[in-house]
Design an enzyme around this catalytic site. Structure first.
Site, short mmCIF file in Angstrom:
data_model
loop_
_atom_site.label_atom_id
_atom_site.label_comp_id
_atom_site.label_asym_id
_atom_site.label_seq_id
_atom_site.Cartn_x
_atom_site.Cartn_y
_atom_site.Cartn_z
N GLY A 188 0.81 -1.20 0.00
CA GLY A 188 0.00 0.00 0.00
C GLY A 188 0.85 1.26 0.00
O GLY A 188 1.95 1.30 -0.54
N GLY A 189 0.31 2.30 0.66
CA GLY A 189 1.00 3.58 0.69
C GLY A 189 2.37 3.52 1.34
O GLY A 189 3.23 4.37 1.06
N GLY A 423 22.35 12.40 -30.98
CA GLY A 423 21.89 13.02 -29.75
C GLY A 423 22.38 12.31 -28.51
O GLY A 423 22.57 12.93 -27.45
N ALA A 424 22.62 11.01 -28.61
CA ALA A 424 23.10 10.26 -27.45
C ALA A 424 24.49 10.75 -27.03
O ALA A 424 24.81 10.78 -25.83
CB ALA A 424 23.14 8.77 -27.76
#
Length: 533
Positions: A188-189, A423-424
């Site tokens: 859960g949380g 771009g890499a």
């Protein structure tokens, strides 16, 4: 002597010793009962699951005899559902501070023997207190997690306790190192606190993390899966990327936590601890000449390159099993801690994809927060092409790595071993985005794209019109390489500071890091940036 015992509400109030010696003796006996925990049966049940108790874990984490416990006598004040008749001391969490390798570390450990380690109001307040103390003292915080989530009997006050933890995790982020060690269930949380910390450790078979458990998943989706299959250590270390480290047992896990702490500073105002080293910085790395093939299409293991360069070949790889096409690790060069980001040609040829970009971005961000210089080893053919990558947001995720590097003010050195395309190349800490120094081996190929692809684009008409297209293509590829991709092209234009002998890599990096150790850089005045998320 009369000893103070727990008494149910409305029961007879135990007598209190009249003299000081009697009261001190009573205190020591009470402390001993608290130290032993609720019962031998509960301890045996914990051991039967292959798990240590909270205090045994703390003893493994901290230097012997250094633990100082805070609020060991704390008890909850909740009413209803039988809680008023059961008020054990510590309220299911042990908090305090001690030392690791002589340096102060704060910790809290859930005691699964008490309420299954579930969090209630008093339990949460103890954690809040030790977190506040860690932030104020400027020392790392290690959480030893083994809890069943919120204490249902206390209702919304338990949930509010988690909110206070999350707020403090965020306040401490980038200020002190935060390490979460998962040694049991976390559902859960409760799972969001580890996700907010810097590093997450897990143990196979005994630790699980998930937002909704297997029963809920089956009820909602019809999918049947075990707890480990849904959120076990192997899942989170190799598939989701939630866990940074995974081990087979608690002892080795906690020992590695101690090792990680030895590589981190106490807080963001200090440098990582340096050590004396007997591995000479001028040591030549002759094996690198044979380890890395000149042919850019042949793979090799980048880990072996790292081993050659760092002190005694020792490094701590982070996220070893997730996004394996990029390596991130902590190591030492000349006794000083460095963060290493490196493409891994053995996995997907070392391309950048969504997961690799996120992995490297978070690591760069962590290094910058804690004053750890960054060494980037490039051998990258570009970003991974594909519909799934584009639709999955490779632009947005790749921008995370770009932002992390551009925003980093620690010393940054990049070294291009072979390919650095498109771009890499820019994203992997090129000079153009602020690397302090950029070096290359004579095997480097820095270009917009590979020669084959470039020739096909630039000379496609010439190739199509030729009597022998393949011969023409080979000729144009050779021309492109000789004009734009020779090893000294970038150096001639000031985009690389020097082309170095691979055998001198360790010496060059050590000298450069030593020069940059006093680097100071300021970012523009702002509340904070707005990075891609």
């Amino acid at each position: 002597m009369t000893v103070l015992h727990d008494a149910p509400v409305g029961g007879e109030i135990p007598a209190i010793p009249a003299d000081a010696r009697g009261r001190v003796a009573e205190l020591h006996e009470l402390r001993e009962r608290v130290r032993r925990g609720p019962s031998e049966k509960a301890t045996e049940a914990q051991h039967a699951k292959g798990k240590l108790t909270a205090r045994e874990r703390i003893e493994l984490l901290l230097d012997e005899g250094s633990f100082h416990e805070v609020e060991p006598l704390r008890r909850h004040r909740a009413q209803g559902f039988g809680l008023e008749a059961k008020k054990p001391h510590t309220d299911g969490v042990i908090v305090g501070w001690g030392t690791v390798h002589g340096r102060t570390v704060f910790t809290y450990a859930h005691d699964f023997r008490i309420f299954g380690g579930a969090l209630g109001e008093a339990h949460a307040q103890k954690i809040h207190k030790i977190m506040d103390m860690a932030i104020s003292a400027g020392a790392p915080l290690v959480s030893l997690n083994d809890g069943a989530g919120a204490r249902i009997q206390e209702g919304v006050t338990a949930l509010a306790g988690y909110g206070g933890i999350f707020q403090r995790n965020t306040k401490a982020s980038g200020v002190i190192p935060q390490i979460s060690v998962m040694l049991g269930p976390c559902a859960g949380g409760a799972a969001y606190s580890p996700a907010l910390t810097d590093f997450v450790f897990m143990v196979r078979e005994t630790s699980q993390m998930f937002i909704t458990g297997p029963d809920v998943v089956q009820a909602v989706t019809g999918e049947k899966i075990s707890q480990n299959g849904l959120g076990g250590a192997d899942v989170h270390s190799a598939t989701s990327g939630v866990s940074h480290f995974v081990y087979d047992d608690e002892q080795s896990c906690i020992e590695e936590v101690r090792y990680l702490l030895s590589l981190l500073p106490q807080n963001n105002r200090e440098m990582p601890p340096a050590t004396a080293v007997d591995d000479p910085v001028e040591r030549r790395c002759e094996s690198l000449l044979d380890l890395v093939p000149a042919d850019g299409n042949r793979p090799y293991d980048m880990r072996k390159v790292i081993e050659e360069v760092v002190d005694h070949g020792e490094f701590l790889e982070v996220h070893e099993r997730w996004a394996t096409n990029v390596i991130v690790a902590l190591a030492r060069i000349d006794g000083h801690v460095v963060g290493i980001v490196a493409n891994q040609p053995q996995s997907l040829a070392g391309v950048l994809d969504i997961n690799a970009s996120e992995k490297a971005a978070r690591f760069v961000q962590m290094c910058d927060a804690f004053n750890i210089p960054i060494v980037t080893l490039l051998d990258v053919p570009g970003f991974l092409p594909g519909v799934d990558q584009e639709h999955g947001g490779i632009i947005r995720h790749g921008a995370k790595l770009l932002y992390a590097y551009c925003n980093a003010t620690v010393p940054r050195i990049s070294l291009i071993l072979r390919k650095a395309y498109g771009g890499a190349y820019i994203v992997m800490d090129s000079r153009s985005i602020g690397a302090d120094l950029s070096f290359a081996w004579p095997t480097n190929e820095i270009a917009v794209m590979g020669a084959e692809g470039a020739a096909n684009v630039i000379f496609r008409r010439d190739i199509a019109a030729a009597e022998d297209p393949e011969a023409m293509r080979a000729q144009k590829i050779k021309e492109y390489k000789s004009e734009l991709m020779h090893p000294y092209y970038a150096a001639e234009r000031g985009l690389v500071d020097d082309v170095i002998d691979p055998a001198e890599t360790r010496e060059v990096l050590a000298a450069s890091l030593a020069m940059l150790r006093t680097k100071h850089a300021d970012l523009p005045s702002r509340k904070h940036g707005n990075p891609p998320m």
